[in-house]
Design a protein around this motif. Sequence first.
Motif: not given
Length: 509
Positions: A290-314
């Motif tokens: 009865t269900h699918d997974w909805l897969i959502v991506g984004g929030e790209d940033h230059k690798s090794g250049q984000s101080q707050n990557s922990d907030q990307c999923h949120e």
Amino acid sequence: MIEAALTASAAKKSIWSVTQDLPSSDLLTHNAETDVCVVGAGIVGLTTAFLLGKLGRAVILLDDGPVASGETQVTTAHLSSAIDDRIANIERWHGADGARLAVQSHVSAIDQIERISTELDIACDFHRVDGYLFLAPGDSEDTLREECAAAQRAGLTAEMIPRAPFKSCDTGPCLRFPNQARFHPLKYLTGLTEAIKKQDGKIFTHSHCDSIHGGDVCRVTVGQQIVKSKAVVVATNSPINDMFAIHTKQAPYMTYVIGARISRGTVADGLYWDTLHAYHYVRLQECDSTHDWLIVGGEDHKSGQSQNSDQCHERLRIWAAERFPIGDVEFTWGGQCMETMDGLAFIGRNPLDKENIYIATGDSGMGITHGTIAGILLSDLITGRDNPWERLYEPSRKTLRASSAFAKENLNVAVQYGKWLTPGDVESSEEIEWDHGAVVRRGMTKIAASRDAYGKLTEVTAVCPHLGCMVQWNKAERTWDCPCHGSRFAADGQCINGPANVDLAPAKS
Ligand code: FES
């Protein structure tokens, strides 16, 4: 109202790796000779090996982990001929003929995957679906009109429609691209692995390639073992045998993904992208009856250049929950894209290298189709067959019309070397919390220090072994990422992505 939550227990794994075991193979424990040695068993390596095997070539395939354990297992597997960097830009950079060929190559890649999965009877959830490009807030319809016209000039069917087929949110006008596709990448690659073995191709996993030498007789070393061949394909996402030539023409970007359940029928099966920079990308995958997974991506940033990557999923969760009635987020993962200067991958002979060494890199966010194009093109080049895409994907190309963007990227790399002079993120390792990492200055150098979930401290050098940039902690992925050319390392320093080919060395006390 946003009700879905990002649960603390969300698996930090892709849906693919939880729903399909990776096939296992033996270690390389002897010297060997073959026609072609392929280094890297992801989409590029497996497709190339399979197609070469079909053409009667003997192949040895090496990987330092299990099959498909690199970037291929963290793709979202959008199989699209509506090119991510936009067909209008591809036309600007490569001309009208180049755009037509580029679109044709991605169409052929999807057809090839469909043909292979049908011929080999691989149950990989392959489905033809439509793709939809909709406007980000504040963007103008002109963006869609320009892309629609460029797509049609390039021979791709595209039409403007009033809204994307979501019940839960009105996207406003949107572009529809028929005949795109989606599949389960690890199910497909498992089937390809079995097919290669049936062709008598040899696959060796957990067999780290230490060096690659071209010439009439190529040599690949794996510890004490040597594989001799007539050609080598380096299919390691970012080439481990190339110090400069390619890495000044592509830049690494981290991208993030969440997976949450959604009632079947709420969103029409399709591929979805918005026009934000960096854009969101969405697709479905079967979950239960009865269900699918909805897969959502984004929030790209230059690798090794984000101080707050922990907030990307949120942030992804919030964006998704504002548009779709999703359940709690059960999966979070991330991967790295290599963005080239002109939107297309580099596939062919390795520039400035000896004879018979081939590379494929620069997925540009389209890893599965570019990877399949690489399999088709490289197998043609190695067996001496003409291929109309050869010049378009030539790794030595310089696309003048795209050069200003890349001057900026290379300036950005130069700036990263200034980190040799800056203080650490914290004064000492004592300040690092459990399940975190930080760079610490120690005398003239810097240390990459992290604590695991039980507080155990690990210290390795922060100096990337590729060309000496300082790595940075990625809070979301618990990895050390190099901001210069995209090498990535596990918390204990183990190299998990090139171009570096060795681990971060233990820190000197
Ligand atoms: Fe080139 Fe780190 S990847 S210096």
